[in-house]
Design a protein around this motif. Structure first.
Motif, PDB file in Angstrom:
ATOM      1  N   UNK A  74       0.839  -1.199   0.000  1.00  0.00           N
ATOM      2  CA  UNK A  74       0.000   0.000   0.000  1.00  0.00           C
ATOM      3  C   UNK A  74       0.872   1.246   0.000  1.00  0.00           C
ATOM      4  N   UNK A  75       1.988   1.144   0.714  1.00  0.00           N
ATOM      5  CA  UNK A  75       2.906   2.299   0.763  1.00  0.00           C
ATOM      6  C   UNK A  75       3.387   2.652  -0.643  1.00  0.00           C
ATOM      7  N   UNK A  76       3.709   1.602  -1.411  1.00  0.00           N
ATOM      8  CA  UNK A  76       4.167   1.841  -2.780  1.00  0.00           C
ATOM      9  C   UNK A  76       3.050   2.493  -3.611  1.00  0.00           C
ATOM     10  N   UNK A  77       1.831   2.041  -3.394  1.00  0.00           N
ATOM     11  CA  UNK A  77       0.703   2.645  -4.122  1.00  0.00           C
ATOM     12  C   UNK A  77       0.559   4.109  -3.758  1.00  0.00           C
ATOM     13  N   UNK A  78       0.716   4.418  -2.494  1.00  0.00           N
ATOM     14  CA  UNK A  78       0.590   5.806  -2.037  1.00  0.00           C
ATOM     15  C   UNK A  78       1.598   6.702  -2.731  1.00  0.00           C
TER      16      UNK A  78
END
Lengths: 253, 371
Positions: free
Chosen positions: A105-109
């Motif tokens: 999710x961090x990468x998506x953010x």
């Protein structure tokens, strides 16, 4: 020549006439009473509460995706397992460790894109897309749960239910079908006591049928997981394969 | 010192002429779009600037910002030269046009011939552009345009000769002064005016004679391969041409700068009020051009050539001879010429439809017999 003069007279007569253009943002046409031009949440006149139950059906069905349901009740937060199917599904799933998907999710953010990638990574981690993980993704990324569900259910590669340790994939492509794929599927489901598309209670086997795995020369083809392929299958070979897999599971334990 | 002054005068005149061409083109584009819209019960562009007045300025900047693209097969030098050259006609004509009393860049004593000579430059540029594009659509469009403009130059010339007879001179200043006391040639020789006007519309490549760029037939005529500002030059020329040709028409037939209060405001020998009359007349005529474009459907290419060679040129010749005879032999020749010309106009307007219908019927009969 007279005809031309007549034509010119006709066009000139339109010069002083009222123009039919409506200058949209400033001027608006009087719309009929039943026009559905503008979305609005209808309020119940009796209670003062909105009649919308935040079912997100409109959001899912809107062809141009202009609807976003962002519902916060004044009384209580809606239960997370509001719908029956999702409750059943969540009950059948083990509680996943949602901290595992935090880096994804961090990468998506960071980029703000690649929802498919997020789902693929999630599936890599759990083997399927757990309901609670999807909720976690929805909460963290701001993409609505219904949209996530829409994407996940659209693509065959995403699984919404946990799979067994051995995913038995029987190819039902034309070549395999002709070579007896239905018999293979039948043998597997007899031996495993499973219907096609189901997972055994002990989470050891998942039996599924796919359209083609692209190995017609080996027809009929069966794959176990992603890295084991068995060609020229017969019902007998299928049965002995099941025995072998069971044995393998014993050894591992 | 005299030579220096002459050079400054020349440069200023050319700059003014270019300025008029560009401003006229931009004004005409907005004017045409708005006028067409109003004639069609629409509003047209009215967002950019006051009532959309800056629309074409914005369009021009957009055009300049576009990629300057040239096809690899094109003849680069000619391809670049054509859009530059196309302006020459519109600019050079203004050298002889009397804007107002006391303001003519160059009072040529062969002004009328000069006009005919210089308008051909546009044809040359269009042919060049179409040929250099190395594209069959461009070439066909350019050839159509060339054929059309050359054909319609002849009736135009014939009409100009009649004007020269009426004025007794080839100088445009003399032509204007010959029309004083409201003896405008449009009143004294309306038939010639009509012939000239039709020919001038065809010269401008405007509807109903806008075949060279007929979208439904030739992609975009000679301009198919042109984009960005090179296309913009053709486009600007086309629209500037409306004003320039109207200037010529007004000078020749509508009394030029003549009007009431001609001497009210004179600065350094340049009368201002007549300039206003001139502009009003020019823009009235530009409106008529727009109006005609809207009202009359486009001709077929054979009808176009038919009209030039079988109608306008014979009529122009007859008109020339008849006017010459009237001017030579009739007593009170001005009155006689006006009488003749009005009769000819009424006869032309009244009989044209009937003649066309008769010819059509005859052709249909021939087709059914042979087919």
């Amino acid at each position: 020549m007279l005809g031309i003069l007549k034509a010119m007279g006709t066009t000139l007569a339109h010069l002083p006439q009222r123009k039919i253009t409506v200058q949209y943002p400033e001027e608006r046409e009087q719309l009929p009473e039943r026009s559905r031009g503008l979305f609005q949440v209808v309020t119940d006149p009796a209670s003062g509460e909105p009649r919308c139950r935040a079912c997100t059906l409109c959001e899912t069905n809107c062809p141009v995706q202009v609807i976003r349901v962002n519902y916060t009740s004044t009384h209580a937060l809606p239960a997370v397992d509001d719908a029956r199917i999702s409750r059943v599904r969540a009950a059948s799933q083990p509680v996943p460790d949602t901290t595992l998907i935090a880096p994804v999710i961090e990468r998506f953010r960071e980029t703000g894109q690649g929802l498919m990638g997020v789902l693929q990574h999630t599936q890599e981690i759990y083997g399927y897309l757990p309901r609670l993980a999807l909720q976690e993704i929805a909460v963290e990324t701001g993409v609505s749960l219904s949209q996530l569900y829409g994407v996940a259910s659209f693509y065959d590669q995403f699984r919404l239910n946990p799979v067994g340790r051995f995913v038995v994939t029987v190819c039902h492509g034309t070549a395999c079908h002709v070579a007896g794929a239905p018999l293979i599927s039948e043998a597997f489901s007899e031996e495993l006591g499973l219907e096609v598309g189901k997972t055994s209670k002990d989470r050891l086997f998942t039996l599924q049928a796919v359209s083609c795995v692209g190995a017609c020369a080996l027809a009929p083809v069966v794959r176990i997981g992603d890295d084991e392929t068995h060609g020229r299958m017969t019902p007998d070979k299928a049965r002995s394969l099941v025995t072998e897999l069971r044995h393998r599971a014993e050894v591992d334990r | 010192m005299d030579i220096f002054l002459a050079i400054v005068r020349l440069v200023v005149a050319v700059l003014i002429a270019y300025g008029i061409v560009f401003v006229a083109a931009l004004v005409n584009i907005v004017f045409e779009r708005r006028a067409l819209a109003f004639l069609q019960d629409r509003l047209g562009p009215n967002r950019t600037g006051w009532q959309g007045s800056l629309q074409s300025v914005a369009d021009a900047f957009k055009m300049m910002g576009k990629e300057d693209f040239a096809p690899s097969a094109a003849d680069k030098a000619m391809f670049t030269l054509a859009p530059v050259m196309v302006m020459i006609g519109a600019v050079a004509i203004q050298v002889v046009v009397p804007y107002t009393r006391g303001w003519t860049d160059q009072n040529l004593n062969v002004g009328l011939i000069y006009i005919v000579a210089i308008t051909s430059f546009t044809v040359l540029a269009i042919l060049l552009g179409g040929w250099a594009s190395h594209n069959k659509y461009s070439l066909v469009g350019a050839l159509r345009s060339g054929a059309q403009m050359i054909s319609y130059e002849i009736p135009m010339l014939l009409a100009l000769l009649v004007v020269a007879m009426g004025a007794g001179s080839l100088s445009l200043n003399t032509v204007v002064t010959a029309q004083r006391h409201y003896e405008w040639f449009a009143f004294t020789m309306p038939f010639t005016f009509l012939l000239f006007f039709i020919a001038s519309i065809a010269e401008l490549n405007r509807g109903p004679f806008d075949l060279p760029e007929s979208e439904s037939e030739l992609v975009a005529g000679y301009g198919t391969e042109y984009s960005g500002m090179r296309f913009g030059m053709f486009f600007l020329n086309e629209y500037a041409g409306m004003t320039i040709m109207s200037m010529v028409t007004v000078t020749l037939f509508l009394g030029g700068w003549q009007g009431p209060l001609a001497g009210a405001l004179v600065i350094h020998g340049v009368a201002i009020v007549p300039l206003l009359w001139f502009l009003i007349k020019v823009y009235a005529l530009v409106f008529v051009l727009i109006w005609i474009r809207l009202s009359v459907p486009r001709l077929q290419v054979d009808q176009l050539m038919d009209f030039a060679w079988k109608m306008l040129i014979p009529l122009g010749l007859v008109n020339l001879l008849a006017t010459a005879a009237v001017v030579l032999w009739a007593p009170h020749w001005k009155l006689a010429m006006a009488l003749y010309s009005w009769l000819a106009l009424i006869a032309f307007v009244g009989l044209n439809d009937a003649v066309l219908r008769w010819r059509l019927r005859r052709r249909r009969k021939r087709v059914t017999v042979t087919g």
